[in-house]
Scaffold this motif. Sequence first.
Motif, mmCIF file in Angstrom:
data_model
loop_
_atom_site.group_PDB
_atom_site.id
_atom_site.type_symbol
_atom_site.label_atom_id
_atom_site.label_comp_id
_atom_site.label_asym_id
_atom_site.label_seq_id
_atom_site.Cartn_x
_atom_site.Cartn_y
_atom_site.Cartn_z
ATOM 1 N N LEU A 140 0.837 -1.195 0.000
ATOM 2 C CA LEU A 140 0.000 0.000 0.000
ATOM 3 C C LEU A 140 0.875 1.250 0.000
ATOM 4 O O LEU A 140 0.571 2.227 -0.690
ATOM 5 N N PHE A 141 1.976 1.210 0.741
ATOM 6 C CA PHE A 141 2.911 2.329 0.719
ATOM 7 C C PHE A 141 3.477 2.534 -0.684
ATOM 8 O O PHE A 141 3.588 3.669 -1.163
ATOM 9 N N GLU A 142 3.818 1.440 -1.365
ATOM 10 C CA GLU A 142 4.355 1.550 -2.726
ATOM 11 C C GLU A 142 3.339 2.191 -3.673
ATOM 12 O O GLU A 142 3.715 2.935 -4.574
ATOM 13 N N ILE A 143 2.074 1.903 -3.465
ATOM 14 C CA ILE A 143 1.022 2.442 -4.329
ATOM 15 C C ILE A 143 0.700 3.892 -3.972
ATOM 16 O O ILE A 143 0.661 4.763 -4.835
ATOM 17 N N ALA A 144 0.464 4.128 -2.685
ATOM 18 C CA ALA A 144 -0.035 5.437 -2.248
ATOM 19 C C ALA A 144 1.076 6.404 -1.849
ATOM 20 O O ALA A 144 0.867 7.612 -1.871
ATOM 21 N N GLY A 145 2.227 5.860 -1.453
ATOM 22 C CA GLY A 145 3.332 6.721 -1.043
ATOM 23 C C GLY A 145 3.094 7.436 0.280
ATOM 24 O O GLY A 145 3.756 8.429 0.577
ATOM 25 N N LYS A 146 2.180 6.935 1.077
ATOM 26 C CA LYS A 146 1.873 7.569 2.356
ATOM 27 C C LYS A 146 2.841 7.042 3.412
ATOM 28 O O LYS A 146 2.844 5.841 3.716
ATOM 29 N N PRO A 147 3.688 7.915 3.992
ATOM 30 C CA PRO A 147 4.701 7.450 4.954
ATOM 31 C C PRO A 147 4.132 6.671 6.140
ATOM 32 O O PRO A 147 4.777 5.755 6.642
ATOM 33 N N SER A 148 2.924 6.991 6.560
ATOM 34 C CA SER A 148 2.351 6.273 7.715
ATOM 35 C C SER A 148 2.104 4.799 7.387
ATOM 36 O O SER A 148 2.113 3.959 8.290
ATOM 37 N N ASP A 149 1.910 4.484 6.102
ATOM 38 C CA ASP A 149 1.743 3.071 5.724
ATOM 39 C C ASP A 149 3.022 2.293 5.980
ATOM 40 O O ASP A 149 2.984 1.163 6.457
ATOM 41 N N LEU A 150 4.140 2.908 5.677
ATOM 42 C CA LEU A 150 5.425 2.249 5.923
ATOM 43 C C LEU A 150 5.676 2.123 7.425
ATOM 44 O O LEU A 150 6.171 1.089 7.893
ATOM 45 N N ASP A 151 5.312 3.152 8.185
ATOM 46 C CA ASP A 151 5.446 3.085 9.642
ATOM 47 C C ASP A 151 4.581 1.964 10.218
ATOM 48 O O ASP A 151 5.016 1.232 11.109
ATOM 49 N N ASP A 152 3.360 1.844 9.695
ATOM 50 C CA ASP A 152 2.465 0.790 10.165
ATOM 51 C C ASP A 152 3.026 -0.591 9.839
ATOM 52 O O ASP A 152 2.936 -1.524 10.650
ATOM 53 N N ALA A 153 3.606 -0.743 8.650
ATOM 54 C CA ALA A 153 4.216 -2.025 8.265
ATOM 55 C C ALA A 153 5.359 -2.372 9.211
ATOM 56 O O ALA A 153 5.461 -3.513 9.689
ATOM 57 N N ALA A 154 6.204 -1.378 9.504
ATOM 58 C CA ALA A 154 7.325 -1.612 10.421
ATOM 59 C C ALA A 154 6.818 -2.017 11.801
ATOM 60 O O ALA A 154 7.396 -2.908 12.441
ATOM 61 N N GLY A 155 5.737 -1.404 12.248
ATOM 62 C CA GLY A 155 5.159 -1.764 13.541
ATOM 63 C C GLY A 155 4.652 -3.198 13.569
ATOM 64 O O GLY A 155 4.820 -3.904 14.563
ATOM 65 N N LEU A 156 4.054 -3.635 12.468
ATOM 66 C CA LEU A 156 3.575 -5.017 12.391
ATOM 67 C C LEU A 156 4.749 -6.001 12.388
ATOM 68 O O LEU A 156 4.705 -7.040 13.059
ATOM 69 N N PHE A 157 5.809 -5.671 11.639
ATOM 70 C CA PHE A 157 6.991 -6.537 11.643
ATOM 71 C C PHE A 157 7.608 -6.597 13.049
ATOM 72 O O PHE A 157 8.033 -7.662 13.507
ATOM 73 N N ARG A 158 7.658 -5.444 13.733
ATOM 74 C CA ARG A 158 8.198 -5.426 15.097
ATOM 75 C C ARG A 158 7.375 -6.301 16.037
ATOM 76 O O ARG A 158 7.927 -6.967 16.910
ATOM 77 N N ARG A 159 6.069 -6.291 15.846
ATOM 78 C CA ARG A 159 5.220 -7.142 16.692
ATOM 79 C C ARG A 159 5.602 -8.609 16.543
ATOM 80 O O ARG A 159 5.610 -9.358 17.524
ATOM 81 N N ILE A 160 5.926 -9.016 15.330
ATOM 82 C CA ILE A 160 6.314 -10.421 15.116
ATOM 83 C C ILE A 160 7.578 -10.730 15.899
ATOM 84 O O ILE A 160 7.654 -11.733 16.610
ATOM 85 N N THR A 161 8.590 -9.868 15.761
ATOM 86 C CA THR A 161 9.863 -10.145 16.452
ATOM 87 C C THR A 161 9.722 -10.040 17.962
ATOM 88 O O THR A 161 10.394 -10.763 18.690
#
Length: 131
Positions: A96-117
């Motif tokens: 979604l970040f690649e499509i929309a370019g909205k920085p918060s999408d990338l932040d949200d993705a990083a947060g989800l990855f952090r939850r896994i670790t």
Amino acid sequence: MMSARKLHTLLIFIAACLPLMAAGVFEASGKAPPSAQFLLAKGDQCRKALSSSGDRGSREKWLGCINLYADLPRRYPDSEEAPVALFRAARLQMKLFEIAGKPSDLDDAAGLFRRITNEYPAHRLADDAQY
């Protein structure tokens, strides 16, 4: 007034039903709650529908699919599917970040990855979640 025998029977019945109520067997709708496998499959169907659509779909559709995946670990945190759902939600959030370019999408993705670790460090996807 209730007899001691009836009261005893009622208490035994309530004690037997408490674990079932806690597990969600008796829902207001009368239906059994969906399983973790079912929720993961539902998220997968949504993701595949996004990929197969000619247009990239609306932001709401993307967020709907992401939320389907994100709901699974909230409902079934100890399931094998929980970290898989988080990983797939994070990947969708990155797309979604690649499509929309909205920085918060990338932040949200990083947060989800952090939850896994953080929440599932021994899971096979924990290494993949560290990017």
